[in-house]
Design a protein around this motif. Structure first.
Motif, PDB file in Angstrom:
ATOM      1  N   TYR A 446       7.420  -2.280 -11.263  1.00 52.57           N
ATOM      2  CA  TYR A 446       6.708  -1.177 -10.630  1.00 52.57           C
ATOM      3  C   TYR A 446       7.522  -0.571  -9.971  1.00 52.57           C
ATOM      4  O   TYR A 446       8.226  -1.265  -9.327  1.00 52.57           O
ATOM      5  CB  TYR A 446       5.588  -1.671 -10.164  1.00 52.57           C
ATOM      6  N   VAL A 447       7.780   0.810 -10.502  1.00 48.41           N
ATOM      7  CA  VAL A 447       8.573   1.918  -9.506  1.00 48.41           C
ATOM      8  C   VAL A 447       7.722   2.591  -8.853  1.00 48.41           C
ATOM      9  O   VAL A 447       7.045   3.460  -9.598  1.00 48.41           O
ATOM     10  CB  VAL A 447       9.442   2.670 -10.411  1.00 48.41           C
ATOM     11  N   LEU A 448       7.674   2.474  -7.498  1.00 44.51           N
ATOM     12  CA  LEU A 448       6.646   3.137  -6.440  1.00 44.51           C
ATOM     13  C   LEU A 448       7.152   3.955  -5.790  1.00 44.51           C
ATOM     14  O   LEU A 448       8.196   4.019  -5.189  1.00 44.51           O
ATOM     15  CB  LEU A 448       5.926   2.061  -5.778  1.00 44.51           C
ATOM     16  N   GLY A 487       2.242 -12.111  -3.949  1.00 44.52           N
ATOM     17  CA  GLY A 487       3.204 -13.177  -4.475  1.00 44.52           C
ATOM     18  C   GLY A 487       4.112 -12.305  -5.525  1.00 44.52           C
ATOM     19  O   GLY A 487       4.438 -12.976  -6.371  1.00 44.52           O
ATOM     20  N   CYS A 488       4.023 -10.892  -5.525  1.00 45.89           N
ATOM     21  CA  CYS A 488       4.782 -10.149  -6.185  1.00 45.89           C
ATOM     22  C   CYS A 488       6.390  -9.710  -5.574  1.00 45.89           C
ATOM     23  O   CYS A 488       6.319  -9.173  -4.474  1.00 45.89           O
ATOM     24  CB  CYS A 488       4.256  -8.880  -6.708  1.00 45.89           C
ATOM     25  N   ALA A 489       7.409 -10.219  -6.236  1.00 43.86           N
ATOM     26  CA  ALA A 489       8.702  -9.867  -5.510  1.00 43.86           C
ATOM     27  C   ALA A 489       9.114  -8.472  -5.403  1.00 43.86           C
ATOM     28  O   ALA A 489       8.339  -7.402  -6.435  1.00 43.86           O
ATOM     29  CB  ALA A 489       9.773 -10.489  -6.623  1.00 43.86           C
ATOM     30  N   ALA A 490       9.665  -7.947  -4.422  1.00 37.62           N
ATOM     31  CA  ALA A 490       9.616  -6.442  -4.142  1.00 37.62           C
ATOM     32  C   ALA A 490      10.913  -6.266  -3.498  1.00 37.62           C
ATOM     33  O   ALA A 490      11.442  -6.999  -2.662  1.00 37.62           O
ATOM     34  CB  ALA A 490       8.359  -6.075  -3.409  1.00 37.62           C
ATOM     35  N   ALA A 491      11.415  -4.967  -3.448  1.00 41.96           N
ATOM     36  CA  ALA A 491      12.573  -4.544  -2.593  1.00 41.96           C
ATOM     37  C   ALA A 491      12.238  -2.863  -2.209  1.00 41.96           C
ATOM     38  O   ALA A 491      11.246  -2.307  -2.767  1.00 41.96           O
ATOM     39  CB  ALA A 491      13.607  -4.606  -3.315  1.00 41.96           C
ATOM     40  N   ARG A 492      12.713  -2.327  -1.296  1.00 46.85           N
ATOM     41  CA  ARG A 492      12.394  -1.237  -0.557  1.00 46.85           C
ATOM     42  C   ARG A 492      13.900  -0.391  -0.851  1.00 46.85           C
ATOM     43  O   ARG A 492      14.904  -1.019  -0.537  1.00 46.85           O
ATOM     44  CB  ARG A 492      12.085  -1.368   0.390  1.00 46.85           C
ATOM     45  N   VAL A 493      13.810   0.891  -1.138  1.00 47.45           N
ATOM     46  CA  VAL A 493      15.031   1.729  -1.378  1.00 47.45           C
ATOM     47  C   VAL A 493      14.621   3.065  -0.669  1.00 47.45           C
ATOM     48  O   VAL A 493      13.961   3.560  -0.855  1.00 47.45           O
ATOM     49  CB  VAL A 493      15.560   1.946  -2.707  1.00 47.45           C
ATOM     50  N   GLY A 514       8.212 -12.599 -14.239  1.00 48.25           N
ATOM     51  CA  GLY A 514       7.270 -12.284 -13.590  1.00 48.25           C
ATOM     52  C   GLY A 514       7.043 -10.547 -13.038  1.00 48.25           C
ATOM     53  O   GLY A 514       8.297 -10.142 -13.260  1.00 48.25           O
ATOM     54  N   PRO A 515       6.422 -10.176 -12.355  1.00 45.55           N
ATOM     55  CA  PRO A 515       6.314  -8.852 -11.734  1.00 45.55           C
ATOM     56  C   PRO A 515       7.216  -8.501 -10.902  1.00 45.55           C
ATOM     57  O   PRO A 515       7.616  -9.472  -9.613  1.00 45.55           O
ATOM     58  CB  PRO A 515       4.868  -8.588 -11.346  1.00 45.55           C
ATOM     59  N   PHE A 516       7.637  -7.178 -10.535  1.00 49.18           N
ATOM     60  CA  PHE A 516       8.699  -6.943  -9.363  1.00 49.18           C
ATOM     61  C   PHE A 516       8.158  -5.372  -9.182  1.00 49.18           C
ATOM     62  O   PHE A 516       8.007  -4.837 -10.035  1.00 49.18           O
ATOM     63  CB  PHE A 516      10.237  -6.761  -9.891  1.00 49.18           C
TER      64      PHE A 516
END
Length: 535
Positions: A446-448, A487-493, A514-516
């Motif tokens: 996912y690119v949010l 439970g979804c791995a994530a990062a912030r930019v 899995g999801p990211f």
């Protein structure tokens, strides 16, 4: 004497038709359906019913088979209706079963009961019914499956009282419905003759092309005609390779600009396209004088409401093959290819233009791109061309909350990584889908894009003189932390210098990882709405 129960007959039918992945959110009126749940079935839990329907839709689009959805009585159907509306508009084949209270209680208007279950989801299903007798349930579901898969495909609804599942019923055997049909030969010959005499033909490709897997026949027709190719307004699918030199762009959902884009052409052929999909009214005509329209589609209702032109009711693949075979090579030059946008500045704040330029260079050609970022859709289309059939999915109807769960279901269909570009406002309608993605190790990136609000609503408000728009600000949400809580791995930019490496990490994950979710804070120098820049 019949010894098979309704439940056993339905399970057998689901297995025979390949609908062994069941999407739902269970409740009391569905519990008896789950007795002795078979080991070869997978239950995909959505934490809200619209999420379950969205995931089922993604799975159906990935497998090109109908998907099975279980909803909970009247309240669950109500929760799901926005997603059912999307599935209907986007021609997604779903068999939707909703629980109903015990038959003996229905006269008493019981708790959780649906008073008019066959009316509730209409008109956004192809059919809706509650069988009169328990023993009719398996046959009703078999009919629903055939109807869902018959062009134009779409969702079908069956309400089943909860005590029906343990009643006796005869098994049903799936049967084949051959659903391709071809237009009258004289109608196709007349169209071919007109195309040979016209000076400047164009094709408008709609979601029906992708739905019928007709991209290659459309490409062959366009190249034979040397015709410019446009994609219909707000199309929910891809249908033509956007890197092809004949591709001209995307039509706007506003009458006057749409007519202006098509004014240079004397003959326009719309293929599987609801051509006149408008979002705002401007009083313009459907087409400019001198532009003649032909319309090919499998839906007779769509042919009936089109305000102008000649409609030919047909499935596309056989009609396009026949039409292309009737045409000689023309003596006309092809239109010039559309210009590419200039590269976005690589420094400063993160803009959607920069993000999509970087995404384009990193997105593998075989990846499916799911989009639900209304503020940025025009920019995405300009900078991330889609080349493959089935390579782009979004909502063609506009009910938000579709993208996140659609991507989960699409990823589960073949376990290949899906990339979902989603806006912050859209994500909050169905953020629960991240939990399901994590639980089933769905390969979704996912690119949010976080611009702190409903930017598309703000832009439309300015366009019609409503500013500021109340309730359009939703700043301050930490989507990376929210994703992690599911439970979804994530990062912030937040800075452009961080973006290339962050995208490499997010997109380079294996299909078993899995999801990211990559939360990207973006700054818009302008808002874009329907191809018109508004400052």
């Amino acid at each position: 004497m019949t010894t098979t129960t309704v439940r056993e007959a339905v399970v057998r039918f689901l297995r025979d038709t390949g609908m062994t992945t069941v999407f739902g959110n269970p409740g009391s009126t569905e519990l008896r359906m789950f007795r002795d749940w078979p080991d070869d079935f997978t239950y995909v839990l959505g934490l809200q019913e619209s999420v379950a329907v969205g995931m089922a839709a993604g799975h159906a689009l990935g497998t090109r088979r109908a998907a099975f959805v279980s909803l909970h009585s009247a309240g669950g159907v109500g929760h799901a209706l926005g997603a059912v509306f999307n599935a209907f508009r986007d021609r997604v084949p779903l068999v939707i079963v909703a629980g109903q209270q015990t038959r003996s209680l229905l006269q008493l208007r019981p708790f959780l009961g649906a008073d008019e279950p066959a009316l509730f989801p209409r008109p956004y299903v192809k059919s809706a019914r509650q069988p009169e007798r328990a023993e009719d349930v398996p046959a009703a579901l078999a009919e629903a499956h055939r109807l869902a898969m018959t062009p134009p495909r779409g969702p079908v609804f069956v309400s089943v009282p909860e005590d029906d599942w343990d009643r006796p019923a005869e098994p049903v055997t799936p049967r084949t419905v051959h659903s391709q049909f071809t237009a009258d030969e004289d109608a196709l010959a007349a169209l071919a003759a007109r195309l040979e005499t016209c000076a400047r033909p164009a094709l408008v490709v709609g979601p029906g092309v992708d739905d019928e897997d007709a991209l290659e026949p459309v490409r062959a027709l366009a190249e034979r005609l040397r015709a410019g190719v446009w994609i219909s307004p707000l199309s929910g699918r891809s249908g033509f390779p956007e890197s092809h030199p004949l591709f001209q762009g995307f039509l706007p959902p506003v009458a006057r600009p749409l007519a202006a884009r098509l004014a240079p052409y004397d003959v326009v052929v719309a293929l599987g396209a609801p051509l006149f999909t408008y979002h705002v009214a401007d009083g313009g005509p459907p087409l400019a004088p001198g532009t003649e329209l032909f319309h090919l589609d499998c839906d007779p209702a769509q042919a009936a409401w089109l305000p102008t032109g000649t409609s030919i009711v047909t499935t596309l693949r056989p009609a396009l093959a026949r039409l292309t075979g009737l045409l000689r090579d023309p003596d006309r030059a092809p239109p010039p290819p559309r210009p590419a946008p200039p590269p976005a500045p690589a420094d400063g704040p993160v803009t959607p233009d920069l993000l999509f330029d970087l995404l384009h260079t990193r997105l593998p050609r075989d990846r499916v791109l799911v989009e639900e970022a209304p503020s940025h859709r025009d920019t995405l289309h300009a900078r991330v061309p889609i080349a493959s059939s089935g390579g782009f999915l979004t909502t063609g109807s506009g009910a938000l909350g579709w993208g996140l769960p659609l991507a989960v279901g699409r990823a589960l269909a073949d376990r290949r990584r899906v990339v979902c570009v989603v806006g912050d406002g859209s994500a909050l309608y169905s953020v629960q889908a991240l939990w399901t993605a994590a639980r089933h190790t769905a390969p979704v990136t996912y690119v949010l894009l976080d611009n702190g609000g409903y930017s598309a609503v703000r832009a439309l408000g300015r366009r019609i003189g409503v500013a500021p728009v109340p309730g359009a600000d939703i700043a301050g949400i930490d989507f990376a932390a929210l994703a992690a809580s599911f439970g979804c791995a994530a990062a912030r930019v937040e800075h452009s210098g961080e973006l290339p490496a962050a995208l490499d990490h997010a997109l380079g994950r294996g299909d078993d990882a899995g999801p990211f979710l990559l939360h990207v804070v973006v700054t818009d120098s302008t808002d874009t709405l329907h191809g018109t820049r508004t400052g």
